[in-house]
Design an enzyme around this catalytic site. Structure first.
Site, PDB file in Angstrom:
ATOM      1  N   GLU A 245       0.828  -1.197   0.000  1.00 43.74           N
ATOM      2  CA  GLU A 245       0.000   0.000   0.000  1.00 43.74           C
ATOM      3  C   GLU A 245       0.868   1.256   0.000  1.00 43.74           C
ATOM      4  O   GLU A 245       0.570   2.233  -0.656  1.00 43.74           O
ATOM      5  CB  GLU A 245      -0.918  -0.023   1.237  1.00 43.74           C
ATOM      6  CG  GLU A 245      -1.973   1.075   1.228  1.00 43.74           C
ATOM      7  CD  GLU A 245      -2.790   1.124   2.508  1.00 43.74           C
ATOM      8  OE1 GLU A 245      -2.499   0.359   3.439  1.00 43.74           O
ATOM      9  OE2 GLU A 245      -3.715   1.944   2.559  1.00 43.74           O
ATOM     10  N   ASN A 385       1.601   8.759   9.932  1.00 44.11           N
ATOM     11  CA  ASN A 385       2.960   9.245   9.667  1.00 44.11           C
ATOM     12  C   ASN A 385       3.894   8.997  10.846  1.00 44.11           C
ATOM     13  O   ASN A 385       5.099   8.804  10.662  1.00 44.11           O
ATOM     14  CB  ASN A 385       2.914  10.726   9.294  1.00 44.11           C
ATOM     15  CG  ASN A 385       2.373  10.922   7.876  1.00 44.11           C
ATOM     16  OD1 ASN A 385       1.863   9.973   7.270  1.00 44.11           O
ATOM     17  ND2 ASN A 385       2.510  12.119   7.349  1.00 44.11           N
ATOM     18  N   GLU A 386       3.331   8.985  12.035  1.00 47.57           N
ATOM     19  CA  GLU A 386       4.163   8.702  13.212  1.00 47.57           C
ATOM     20  C   GLU A 386       4.627   7.239  13.194  1.00 47.57           C
ATOM     21  O   GLU A 386       5.771   6.944  13.522  1.00 47.57           O
ATOM     22  CB  GLU A 386       3.391   9.012  14.497  1.00 47.57           C
ATOM     23  CG  GLU A 386       3.160  10.508  14.731  1.00 47.57           C
ATOM     24  CD  GLU A 386       2.132  11.137  13.796  1.00 47.57           C
ATOM     25  OE1 GLU A 386       1.270  10.410  13.258  1.00 47.57           O
ATOM     26  OE2 GLU A 386       2.198  12.367  13.581  1.00 47.57           O
TER      27      GLU A 386
END
Lengths: 399, 382
Positions: A245, A385-386
């Site tokens: 993905e 994003n973390e």
């Protein structure tokens, strides 16, 4: 080292571009340009056009109906598609469950599901996240208990994108609650959405749209033959799926198309006496964003070129960069569009099929605020994003 | 499309890295930087022997026929080692001018001298009032029979204090800020009327302020066409920017690696600080900034040979913006994550940070090129 496309690659790009120009229905293109949602029928129509050409799942192996394109050609196809702009083939089918099935599934599953995915005979949705299992996905609780030839599934999934259209859902379910690690007791199960005991509740998102859902499983009987691969190995398949993905997630083509749109609109829109594009602060924000986008495009090409030397089941951890920067840039483009539209961001026009009242304010302005709101999701989904930074720190930097 | 180095390029990379690994460690670099000349002539000779000083020149001119990728490879290695020798000044800038605009006689004499490492050249162009405008030239060259007489002041002449010869830009017609009317001249650094004030730069290299007081040179010292030097200057500065982008990638990669290594060994609160998520994320952000810079350094190397001047200018502007942003971010965070040790002269990261900071300021900074890119209509195109 030669970073330019070869003449053959340019010829391929022109072929793809011409195909999209000639075969993408204008009504669909217009909806995408204006940031509107396309319907289930739009998606099915478009997927069948692609499938007839043999391009519904070009990244699949040829034996399953894919192409023999190399990673550069795959990249060109995808970027041309996004820049057209045309709908991306429904990722839940061709990018997520499809590769899992042809990599880990049995022959019967491959024969049945793969052609149906390509032709959009089945609409797939994803059953991973749960109310208590977001970034910590492995803590999921939906339970599948084997009883004879069936599993009995109980639990709840959430954030199921476009689940309202879905025929099938691929789910991570807990088959062994006593495994020594929580990752080790999870299986990958395919569930028919028409099964008794499956109910769906739409969740309205902050833009006013209906994109995601909660799905409840109440003693749902699932044939054991719908297990993919081995029982309790589902976490491995999920990691494989999420790695796939991420490679496509930069969506550079979309951001490029939006940058061009920003430039067009800001050239037409007046801010005082002059077009907005002549406002120094605005134009420099746009220029700075273009730099980031160009850099990401080059980074993406490096990852793509590297993919030629990398086994296809081992995603490049550098693809986490693509996810992080790609999502930030997508968000920044919608933010700049919000700056372009100015006060006409305010009126809210519900998106309803068959609505023919004129909008308040310019038509191009209608979806800009909703798109801005909606695009906040891109730094959250697909591994926030973390989480991507955790991956970089561990897999690349060895921390 | 192909991002791999070919065999020759790989060999070049290996041999430069090997040479620097053996002879240019951090202590050596500090000693060289602190020496009176500020660079090491023996290392310079070693560069010449390896062919590095001949790299970008055509084989007809006695060079190695290397292109921007070869320059990129060398500059990245120089960045890692914080090389202070006058490669940028002599080979890229002065050599670039001669390569592009020199007559066959000038090329035969001077390119040979640069490539062999026998003489050092510098480019005396920048003036106090010009800031980042390459066309702002007040220095005058007045024709006087078979001679020109040059008067004016040049402020930031990189490696200018040790140069044997200077390439000087001067106005032969027009007004101070006209693009037309600029010419280039070769001037012996010891010619009568040339005075130099050498200085150390923040990043451990050298520069000079050079004053020309009625310096009389023969008309044959003109390089290229009179009044038409501006496009040559702009082109060579673009090449220098592409080279700097590559250098900065080396500087940043080295800082980033040092930071990661340090995070693995520095213990606080009973564990290595690399186990703290807030620091891991900062390191991940540095990595992203570094890779984005690397991508744009490659892009700059590719586009610096583009013949369409507008496309080339857009690409170079975009690359310099990315490099500037990444240099700041990676440099500041490298110091922050190291803590106290990186704010001392004893530690390499401090020196790398200073070089990264100065790279942003050379030939146009982030603000300058953001504005320029906006004027050029962006880098994404139609």
């Amino acid at each position: 080292m030669d970073l330019r496309f070869t003449p053959e690659e340019i010829a391929f790009r022109d072929e793809v571009r011409a195909f999209f120009r000639e075969n993408l229905p204008e009504s669909i293109r217009t909806k995408l340009t204006l940031g509107k949602h396309f319907s289930r029928d739009d998606m099915v129509t478009w997927m069948r056009i692609l499938n007839a050409k043999g391009w519904a799942a070009p990244h699949w192996p040829v034996e399953y109906g894919g192409t023999d394109w190399d990673p550069v050609q795959q990249y060109i196809f995808r970027e041309e598609l996004l820049a057209a702009p045309a709908p991306e083939p429904l990722s839940f089918g061709v990018s997520m469950v499809g590769p899992v099935i042809y990599t880990f599934g049995n022959q019967k599953q491959k024969d049945y599901f793969l052609p149906r995915i390509r032709n959009m005979d089945d609409w797939w949705c994803q059953g991973f996240s749960e109310p208590g299992a977001g970034s910590d996905l492995a803590s999921l609780k939906t339970r599948a208990v084997r009883e004879g030839d069936h599993y009995i599934v109980n639990g709840q999934k959430t954030w199921t994108t476009l689940g309202q259209h879905a025929d099938w859902i691929f789910c991570l379910v807990r088959t062994n609650p006593d495994a020594p690690k929580k990752q080790m007791g999870i299986s990958f199960l395919l569930i028919d959405m028409k099964s008794p005991g499956v109910t769906l509740r739409p969740i309205q998102t902050l833009d006013g749209g209906f994109e995601v859902n909660e799905i409840f499983f109440d003693d749902v009987k699932v044939p054991a033959e719908n297990l993919v691969g081995e029982e309790n190995k589902g976490w491995d398949y999920a990691k494989f799926l999420l790695g796939n993905e991420r490679t496509g997630i930069a969506r550079i083509g979309i951001s490029k198309e939006r940058v061009r749109r920003i430039r067009r609109l800001a050239s037409a829109e007046k801010a005082g006496e002059r077009p907005l594009i002549e406002n120094p602060r605005f134009r420099e924000k746009l220029a700075a964003l273009e730099v980031e986008l160009k850099a990401l495009e080059m980074t993406q090409l490096r990852v793509v070129a590297e993919a030629r030397n990398r086994p296809s089941d081992k995603p490049d951890p550098a693809s986490s960069i693509l996810k992080i920067k790609g999502s930030q840039i997508q968000q920044a483009t919608t933010e700049l569009l919000l700056d372009v539209v100015g006060p006409y961001a305010l009126p809210f026009t519900p998106e309803e099929e068959g609505r023919n009242e004129p909008p308040i304010g310019p038509e191009w302005a209608q979806m800009i605020a909703p798109n801005y709101f909606n695009t906040r999701k891109v730094s959250i989904y697909g591994g926030s994003n973390e989480i991507q930074k955790n991956i970089i720190a561990k897999a690349i930097l060895g921390l | 499309m192909d991002f791999d180095l070919n065999d020759e390029q790989r060999m070049l990379k290996d041999s430069v890295e090997k040479l620097l690994g053996a002879r240019y460690d951090f202590d050596t670099r500090r000693r060289i930087s602190d020496s009176p000349e500020g660079f090491d002539r023996e290392i310079w000779s070693a560069f010449a022997e390896m062919g590095l000083l001949a790299l970008p020149f055509s084989e007809d001119d006695g060079g190695m026929g290397g292109g921007p990728v070869e320059t990129m490879i060398v500059m990245e290695a120089f960045g890692r080692a914080l090389v202070v020798e006058p490669f940028l000044a002599s080979v890229i800038l002065a050599g670039g001018i001669l390569r592009r605009a020199g007559s066959s006689g000038q090329r035969a004499e001077h390119i040979a001298a640069i490539a062999g490492g026998e003489k050092l050249y510098a480019f005396a162009h920048h003036e106090r009032q010009a800031r980042y405008d390459l066309h702002d030239v007040a220095t005058m060259a007045r024709a006087d029979g078979e001679h020109y007489v040059i008067s004016g002041e040049k402020g930031l002449v990189l490696s200018g204090d040790s140069a044997d010869r200077l390439i000087v830009s001067a106005r032969t017609s027009g007004n101070q800020r006209d693009e037309a009317g600029i010419s280039l001249f070769l001037v012996d650094a010891k010619a009568e009327g040339v005075s130099r004030r050498g200085y150390a730069t923040q990043d451990g290299a050298r520069g000079a302020e050079v004053t020309f007081d009625n310096v009389r040179i023969p008309a044959s010292a003109l390089i290229g066409t009179r009044d038409e030097a501006f496009p040559v200057i702009a082109r060579v500065i673009e090449e220098a920017i592409a080279a700097l982008c590559a250098e900065s990638v080396g500087v940043m990669a080295d800082m980033h690696e040092a930071t990661i290594d340090y995070m693995k060994v520095r213990n606080q609160f009973g564990t290595h600080i690399g186990s703290f998520q807030v620091l891991q994320h900062a390191a991940a952000d540095m990595f992203i900034a570094l890779e984005q810079a690397r991508s744009m350094a490659m892009f700059a190397s590719m586009m610096v040979q583009e013949e369409d001047a507008r496309e080339r200018a857009r690409a170079i502007a975009a690359a310099k913006v990315q490099i500037g942003n990444s240099c700041r971010f990676v440099g500041q965070n490298a110091v922050q994550l190291h803590g106290g040790v990186a704010v001392t002269m004893e530690y390499k990261v401090a020196h790398s940070f200073k070089r990264a900071t100065m790279i942003e300021k050379l030939f146009g900074d982030t603000d300058h090129y953001t504005t320029r890119l906006a004027d050029l209509g962006g880098v994404i195109g139609e």
